[in-house]
Design an enzyme around this catalytic site. Structure first.
Site, short mmCIF file in Angstrom:
data_model
loop_
_atom_site.label_atom_id
_atom_site.label_comp_id
_atom_site.label_asym_id
_atom_site.label_seq_id
_atom_site.Cartn_x
_atom_site.Cartn_y
_atom_site.Cartn_z
N HIS A 674 0.82 -1.21 0.00
CA HIS A 674 0.00 0.00 0.00
C HIS A 674 0.86 1.26 0.00
CE1 HIS A 674 -2.28 3.26 2.04
NE2 HIS A 674 -3.28 2.82 1.26
N LEU A 676 3.77 1.67 -1.15
CA LEU A 676 4.42 1.89 -2.44
C LEU A 676 3.39 2.36 -3.48
CD1 LEU A 676 6.84 -1.16 -2.66
CD2 LEU A 676 7.46 1.23 -2.33
N ARG A 677 2.19 1.78 -3.44
CA ARG A 677 1.19 2.15 -4.43
C ARG A 677 0.71 3.60 -4.26
NH1 ARG A 677 -0.99 -3.08 -3.54
NH2 ARG A 677 -2.54 -2.17 -2.14
N ALA A 791 6.28 11.44 16.45
CA ALA A 791 5.55 12.41 17.27
C ALA A 791 4.80 13.39 16.40
CB ALA A 791 6.52 13.14 18.20
#
Length: 898
Positions: A674, A676-677, A791
């Site tokens: 995900h 990378l896509r 953070a």
């Protein structure tokens, strides 16, 4: 209603038989009763028909004997060149088994199955060459005459007057997949012999005057027809069992043969084989182990020969323990449902049988419902090529000790007699002396001491003294009772001593096997296992040991004893390879590769043969004794199982590593797919829009270009995280330890994350006197970068992020805290796992899930640790513990003046 379900035991036996035949070549025997009946001719005719039908047929070895018809049939068939062997100045043509294995045809013809190979060949017998071909999956056709069967050897020799030396074990004949009987009448065979179609004229004349007499041929023909009929009957019974496996056998005969050191045992074994074959019954050869037999080397050699003969004839061989032969045999017979016992006719003189009885008489008396067959025995010529050891000279030391003890008892008796005690006390002194002789010297000296003690008591202590005369006839009863008691005491004491010695020997062997098993169970590594086993076997056999290990189908290598005389011998490597491939014992003292210097025992584990155990001891025949052979096989079995366990452990470890690697790979693919896509889709969409549309204003174009740049940077950071995580886990990232100031490392991390933090307020509290840290500055900086990015990702704008540090008991404690929403309960440890995100509904979905995993890996590289916990007033605190080095260098900070 009759239950027609198949018998599970029969089905299991059928499956096991099929499993044993799987991968093994088929054996067909062309069987006849004499040379010249046409076995080779019939085999070649069948081979030509098989070749014409498309089968691959190769002639391994055929002996044409100069017959034109045979030579004609050989034309056009592929033949393997013979192996030429020089023997006493003569070149002999032998079957080349190595060339046959290299050629590996579908079907090979090997004539004269019972042929004895020339000295220097791998096997002593041709049937062993054929067994090796069958084990390699090659189908074999061969020829055999009935007189070459081992079980019929002595019977046919008695009929024809000619003893045939070339024999094969009956199990080879019985395991043949197909049997074709080649038969002609004796008259036709004699006519062929006179016409010169069997031998040349000179040989034919000698054959007609000797072996080829019509009476002999008629008897041989009957033997061959009976063997063929039994084979047909066996095939029919097998077919019936397969068709109606649910039908049980109402009764079944089982034979038991008594094996002893007598030369007549060989004839008894052959008779038992023929009887078992006629009755289609299983049979067992049993020997009763006694201590008086273990001390005689000639007895042990004969027993070993008889054991091997029984194995060749197809018997189950067992060794029983007992003080008497008949009770031990009968107890075993009743537990195994034996119906017939065969034993050789005793050679004891009649007076001795009447005095002490015989094994045959005791069996006949106590056998009950078991039939006992007494077989006439005769001296069997030496069948073994090994030299019989000379009989050991009689040991006179026990008799000298017995004489000394009786003499001391006589002196004690004289002292008792001088004191004036009753003569019964004198007799008790002699009985004590006899008991002591039995305990120290054995049975024969104690019996002699019993007789001598009675005579000394009569001569020296019964009036009139110093004569055999007896004044009071009551002393005759005393003499008889004293002799009987002395003989009873000596017999019982000697028997107890024999049992103690036998138990001690068994205890020593069991202890040795226990110690070996204990050592092997606590050691890992094939080399260490082999060394431990070799030392124990060398201790037990007082010989030299080498151990070969290898994988199935590979070449075994010396794992122990590389510099020994066993490993240095040129025949050792081929012997070890053959033993491992065929899972059979070979080497010195056996029929396979007997010119080896040691005896080779296969290391057979539960699933495969892992190597060979080679033992060199003098004399080599001692290793083939039943007890020593079982001991070696037990040691080899324990070593084989230990090596198999070690290999399976290594294989399990490798499988676990592979499974973990596969799991990491799957997790990586699922985790980054995900991530990378998403940037790739954004980059593709923005760039496509810029390429296809020219109407965008400058602001929109700049926004699309910023999107491409941001997503490319995000993709770059993701790939860098993946690569860095891989290097840290695989050990590829080496920490370059240098002295660093913590405040500078934190400042660099804050500079790199300025954009991500935005308008969040960062508070840093690091003491000025904090010592220098011996760390990899770049890795530690990446740790803080990941914490600060985490953070920024999980806290709202205007949030406060604090970084504090303090020394504590040899550690420096660094806290990175924020006032965000905190962690879900129970996820304090899971967030450090790869591709694990804290809140999937927050903006964390844009992270790779590797940042905190990298932080823990960096902390581990530095010998520290990192943990996470929710703060009481909200937010999360990450605590990093790093070791504080001893005596760090001091840096003086100069203050600048205004």
């Amino acid at each position: 209603m009759i239950d027609q379900r198949p018998n599970p035991d029969a089905l299991l036996g059928q499956v096991q038989a099929e499993e044993a035949r799987r991968g093994r070549g088929a054996l067909k025997i062309f069987f006849g009763y004499a040379a010249g009946v046409g076995k080779t001719y019939a085999m070649l005719e069948a081979a030509r028909r098989a070749a014409a039908s498309g089968r691959e047929v190769v002639v391994g070895y055929v002996e044409p004997h100069g017959r034109p018809e045979t030579l004609t049939l050989l034309e056009g068939l592929e033949a393997i060149p013979p192996h030429l062997v020089e023997y006493r100045g003569v070149t002999l043509r032998e079957f080349d088994v190595d060339a046959a294995l290299a050629r590996r045809p579908e079907l090979i013809l090997v004539d004269e199955l019972a042929h004895h190979n020339a000295e220097g060949s791998r096997h002593t017998k041709r049937w062993q060459d054929v067994e090796e071909l069958l084990g390699a999956g090659i189908n074999v056709w061969t020829t055999l005459n009935v007189q070459h069967l081992d079980s019929l050897n002595d019977v046919i020799g008695g009929v024809t007057g000619v003893t045939v030396r070339e024999t094969i074990p009956d199990r080879v004949f019985e395991r043949a997949d197909d049997l074709e009987l080649v038969d002609i009448t004796p008259e036709e065979l004699l006519e062929r012999l006179r016409a010169g179609k069997v031998y040349i004229p000179e040989q034919a004349e000698r054959a007609l005057a000797g072996f080829f007499q019509k009476s002999n041929l008629v008897a041989l023909r009957e033997f061959s027809l009976r063997q063929a009929a039994r084979r047909v009957q066996t095939d029919v019974e097998s077919a019936r069992r397969q068709r109606s496996a649910s039908e049980p056998w109402a009764t079944a005969d089982r034979l038991l043969v008594c094996v002893g050191p007598s030369p007549s045992t060989a004839r008894v074994l052959r008779t038992a084989k023929r009887m078992a074959q006629a009755l289609d019954a299983p049979w067992t050869a049993a020997a009763v182990e006694r201590m008086d037999m273990a001390a005689d080397p000639l007895v042990q050699v004969r027993l070993a020969d008889h054991y091997r003969l029984a194995e060749r004839l197809g018997a189950e061989v067992v060794t029983l323990s007992g003080r008497s032969v008949a009770p031990a045999l009968l107890d075993y017979a009743r537990t195994r449902n034996v119906t017939k016992i065969l034993i050789g006719k005793t050679e004891q003189p009649r007076w001795k049988r009447l005095l002490s009885g015989s094994i045959v008489d005791e069996l006949l008396e106590r056998s009950g419902d078991i039939d006992v067959y007494v077989v006439r025995g005769e001296g069997d010529p030496a069948r073994s090529s090994r030299t019989r050891p000379p009989a050991a000279p009689a040991d006179r030391r026990p008799y000298l000790k017995a004489a000394a003890i009786v003499g001391a008892g006589t002196a004690a008796a004289a002292l008792v007699d001088r004191i004036g005690l009753h003569s019964a006390n004198v007799a008790m002194v002699f009985l004590a002396a006899v008991a002591l002789v039995a305990a120290v010297c054995g049975r024969a000296p104690s019996i002699l001491a019993s007789v001598v003690a009675v005579l000394v008591f009569d001569i020296g202590f019964v009036p009139p003294r110093y004569t055999f005369a007896v004044a009071d006839t009551e002393y005759l009863v005393t003499f008889g009772v004293m002799l009987a008691i002395a003989l009873l005491i000596s017999t019982l004491t000697a028997r107890l001593r024999s049992q103690v010695e036998s138990g001690t020997l068994r205890e020593r062997r069991i202890t040795a096997l226990y110690e070996l098993g204990k050592q092997l169970s606590s050691i890992s590594g094939a080399a260490f296992l082999a060394a431990a086993a070799a030392r124990k076997v060398a201790e037990l056999t007082n010989g030299e040991v080498a151990i070969y290990l290898g994988e199935p189908g590979g070449v075994p290598e010396v794992a122990f004893g590389r510099g020994s005389a066993v490993a240095a011998h040129p025949v050792s490597d081929p012997t070890a390879r053959w033993v491992m491939e065929h899972d059979q014992m070979a080497g010195a003292g056996t029929d396979t590769l007997p010119n080896a210097v040691a005896l080779f025992v296969p290391l057979t584990a539960s699933q495969q043969t892992v190597g060979a155990l080679a033992v060199k001891a003098e004399p080599i025949g001692r290793l083939l004794e039943p007890d020593q052979r079982r001991l070696l096989e037990a040691c080899a079995g324990q070593l084989a199982l230990a090596i198999e366990r070690d290999r399976m452990s290594l294989a399990a470890s490798e499988a676990l590593v592979q499974a973990q690697a596969e799991q990491v790979r799957n997790t990586l693919l699922s985790g980054v797919s995900h991530d990378l896509r998403t940037p790739l889709a954004a980059i593709a969409g923005a760039s496509t829009g810029l390429l296809q549309t020219d109407t965008f204003d400058e602001s929109t174009r700049r926004q699309l270009l910023e999107t491409i740049a941001d997503e490319a940077n995000r993709l770059t950071r993701l790939l860098e995280d993946i690569l860095q995580m891989s290097r840290l886990e695989m050990g590829g990232a080496t920490a370059r330890m240098q002295w660093n100031i913590l405040e500078e490392v934190v400042g660099s991390a804050l500079g790199r994350t300025r954009c991500e933090l935005g308008d969040r307020r960062v508070e840093v509290s690091i003491p000025g006197d904090l010592p220098l840290l011996l760390v990899d500055g770049l890795l530690l900086e990446q740790l803080f970068v990941n914490l600060l990015e985490n953070a920024a990702r999980y806290t709202p704008p205007q949030a406060v992020v604090s970084i504090t540090a303090r020394p504590e008991a040899g550690w420096v404690i660094i806290n990175v805290a924020d006032d965000g929403p905190g962690l879900p309960p129970g996820s304090e440890e899971r967030i450090f796992e790869k591709f694990r995100r804290g809140d999937p509904h927050a903006d964390a979905g844009r992270g790779s899930g590797l940042g905190l995993a990298i932080c823990r890996a960096v902390a581990k590289v530095h010998g520290g640790e990192i943990t996470a916990a929710n703060r009481p007033d909200g937010g999360v605190r990450f605590t990093l513990r790093l070791p504080l080095p001893q005596d760090p260098p001091q840096i003086e900070i100069e203050s600048s003046g205004d």
